[in-house]
Design an enzyme around this catalytic site. Structure first.
Site, PDB file in Angstrom:
ATOM      1  N   LYS A 173       1.266   3.232 -11.291  1.00 48.82           N
ATOM      2  CA  LYS A 173      -0.003   2.581 -10.941  1.00 48.82           C
ATOM      3  C   LYS A 173      -0.475   1.649 -12.065  1.00 48.82           C
ATOM      4  O   LYS A 173      -1.179   0.668 -11.819  1.00 48.82           O
ATOM      5  CB  LYS A 173      -1.056   3.634 -10.569  1.00 48.82           C
ATOM      6  CG  LYS A 173      -0.715   4.396  -9.283  1.00 48.82           C
ATOM      7  CD  LYS A 173      -0.531   3.455  -8.098  1.00 48.82           C
ATOM      8  CE  LYS A 173      -0.182   4.157  -6.809  1.00 48.82           C
ATOM      9  NZ  LYS A 173       0.015   3.225  -5.687  1.00 48.82           N
ATOM     10  N   ASN A 198       0.797  -1.229   0.000  1.00 54.12           N
ATOM     11  CA  ASN A 198       0.000   0.000   0.000  1.00 54.12           C
ATOM     12  C   ASN A 198       0.834   1.286   0.000  1.00 54.12           C
ATOM     13  O   ASN A 198       0.327   2.341  -0.396  1.00 54.12           O
ATOM     14  CB  ASN A 198      -0.929  -0.056   1.237  1.00 54.12           C
ATOM     15  CG  ASN A 198      -1.533   1.276   1.605  1.00 54.12           C
ATOM     16  OD1 ASN A 198      -2.512   1.701   0.993  1.00 54.12           O
ATOM     17  ND2 ASN A 198      -0.964   1.948   2.597  1.00 54.12           N
ATOM     18  N   SER A 234      -4.576   2.548  -8.835  1.00 51.93           N
ATOM     19  CA  SER A 234      -5.354   3.795  -8.712  1.00 51.93           C
ATOM     20  C   SER A 234      -6.271   3.927  -9.912  1.00 51.93           C
ATOM     21  O   SER A 234      -5.968   3.404 -10.997  1.00 51.93           O
ATOM     22  CB  SER A 234      -4.410   4.995  -8.668  1.00 51.93           C
ATOM     23  OG  SER A 234      -5.134   6.197  -8.867  1.00 51.93           O
ATOM     24  N   TYR A 238       3.450   9.010 -11.558  1.00 51.85           N
ATOM     25  CA  TYR A 238       2.498   8.264 -10.711  1.00 51.85           C
ATOM     26  C   TYR A 238       1.658   7.295 -11.547  1.00 51.85           C
ATOM     27  O   TYR A 238       1.484   6.128 -11.185  1.00 51.85           O
ATOM     28  CB  TYR A 238       1.599   9.277  -9.991  1.00 51.85           C
ATOM     29  CG  TYR A 238       0.660   8.684  -8.970  1.00 51.85           C
ATOM     30  CD1 TYR A 238       1.126   8.270  -7.720  1.00 51.85           C
ATOM     31  CD2 TYR A 238      -0.705   8.559  -9.229  1.00 51.85           C
ATOM     32  CE1 TYR A 238       0.261   7.736  -6.770  1.00 51.85           C
ATOM     33  CE2 TYR A 238      -1.579   8.033  -8.286  1.00 51.85           C
ATOM     34  CZ  TYR A 238      -1.091   7.627  -7.060  1.00 51.85           C
ATOM     35  OH  TYR A 238      -1.953   7.098  -6.128  1.00 51.85           O
ATOM     36  N   ILE A 295      -9.561   9.345  -2.615  1.00 52.46           N
ATOM     37  CA  ILE A 295      -9.878   9.005  -1.224  1.00 52.46           C
ATOM     38  C   ILE A 295      -9.428  10.144  -0.299  1.00 52.46           C
ATOM     39  O   ILE A 295      -8.342  10.711  -0.497  1.00 52.46           O
ATOM     40  CB  ILE A 295      -9.154   7.692  -0.811  1.00 52.46           C
ATOM     41  CG1 ILE A 295      -9.381   6.584  -1.866  1.00 52.46           C
ATOM     42  CG2 ILE A 295      -9.596   7.221   0.573  1.00 52.46           C
ATOM     43  CD1 ILE A 295     -10.814   6.174  -2.090  1.00 52.46           C
ATOM     44  N   ALA A 345       2.374   6.007 -14.442  1.00 46.63           N
ATOM     45  CA  ALA A 345       3.227   4.911 -14.936  1.00 46.63           C
ATOM     46  C   ALA A 345       3.353   3.830 -13.863  1.00 46.63           C
ATOM     47  O   ALA A 345       3.269   2.628 -14.149  1.00 46.63           O
ATOM     48  CB  ALA A 345       4.604   5.435 -15.322  1.00 46.63           C
TER      49      ALA A 345
END
Ligand code: NAI
Length: 247
Positions: free
Chosen positions: A159, A90, A142, A155, A188, A157
């Site tokens: 995810k 995570n 994501s 980011y 979120i 790339a």
């Protein structure tokens, strides 16, 4: 019967946000949780929030970017508990810029945590799971992996890469009784999106059929499902938990 009774779970990035909520939820479901994080202060805060369950939350200072650290921590958990049932990959960061402005260092920084970190933990922990012919690995993607997002080359790339890793590992590890899935959260309400202007957040709510942003609990519940026996015949999938933003 609690759904994670007796399970040993490692949660990377468990010190805050979604990881913190997941830690608290896993405890309620009967798991022993080991948080791997680099933020000791926040991890201790999470531990305090566990109240009567404090003894079943351990914190280990582990920088997931570093394979040797991850391998040593994996061995310690395995030696102490005799097994590792669940890995929640995570931990993640953002460092946004348009392609025009993004520095190579900025690209690399996000790759190191969000992709190399996931590889490091997946490799070290799966070796121990293979010894037991059992395990659940959940990677955090994501919603932006499906749609792209302005200013997030690095980011997005990572995810998208995490979805690729999930599918490869599901194929490779199925024969060892290990399920590998990904969760793709929408937007979120955590520290990570505090920097997003309210006007943009309002636009996001408008694009979400359920009409609201997600809460850390929404993601923690998906992690519980994919970690429990209720999902034993699910592997290689991406569970979108995004209020219907993408389908
Ligand atoms: P957060 O910033 O609240 O928590 C991330 C945690 O990861 C922090 O405790 C941090 O110390 C830890 N961490 C960072 N680098 C690390 C490293 N090298 N080694 C170990 N730990 C490290 O973030 P949040 O919002 O809870 O996000 C959790 C995950 O969910 C991330 O992978 C994020 O990309 C993903 N996600 C979040 C969304 C959101 O809207 N908040 C949307 C989609 C995905």
């Amino acid at each position: 019967m609690k759904s994670l009774e007796g399970k040993i779970a490692i949660i990377t990035g468990g010190a805050s946000g979604i990881g913190r909520e997941t830690t608290l939820t896993f405890l309620k479901e009967g798991a022993t949780v080991i948080i791997w994080d680099i933020n000791k202060t926040n991890a201790e805060e999470t531990q305090k929030l566990t109240g009567e369950h404090t003894s079943v939350v351990e914190f280990m200072h582990v920088d997931t970017r570093n394979y040797t650290e991850v391998e040593n921590a994996t061995n310690k958990v395995f030696d102490k508990h005799g097994k590792i049932d669940i890995l929640i990959n995570n931990a993640g960061i953002t460092s946004d810029s348009t392609l025009k402005k993004m520095e190579p260092e900025q690209w690399q920084k996000v790759i190191d945590v969000n992709l190399t970190g996931v590889f490091n933990c997946g490799k070290a922990v799966s070796l121990k799971m293979m010894e037991k012919n059992s395990g659940k690995i959940i990677n955090t993607s994501s919603v932006v992996a499906h749609n792209g997002n302005f200013g997030q080359s690095n980011y997005v790339a990572t995810k998208s890469g995490v979805i690729g890793l999930t599918k490869v590992w599901a194929r490779e590890l199925g024969k060892y009784g290990i399920n590998v899935n990904a969760v793709a959260p929408g937007f979120i309400e955590t520290e990570m999106i505090l920097s997003v202007p309210e006007k943009v957040l309002e636009g996001l709510r408008g694009k979400t059929p359920l009409g609201r942003l997600g809460k850390p609990q929404d993601i923690a519940d998906a992690y519980v499902f994919l970690s429990s026996d209720k999902s034993n015949y699910i592997t290689g999938t991406v569970l979108n938990v995004d209020g219907g933003m993408v389908f």
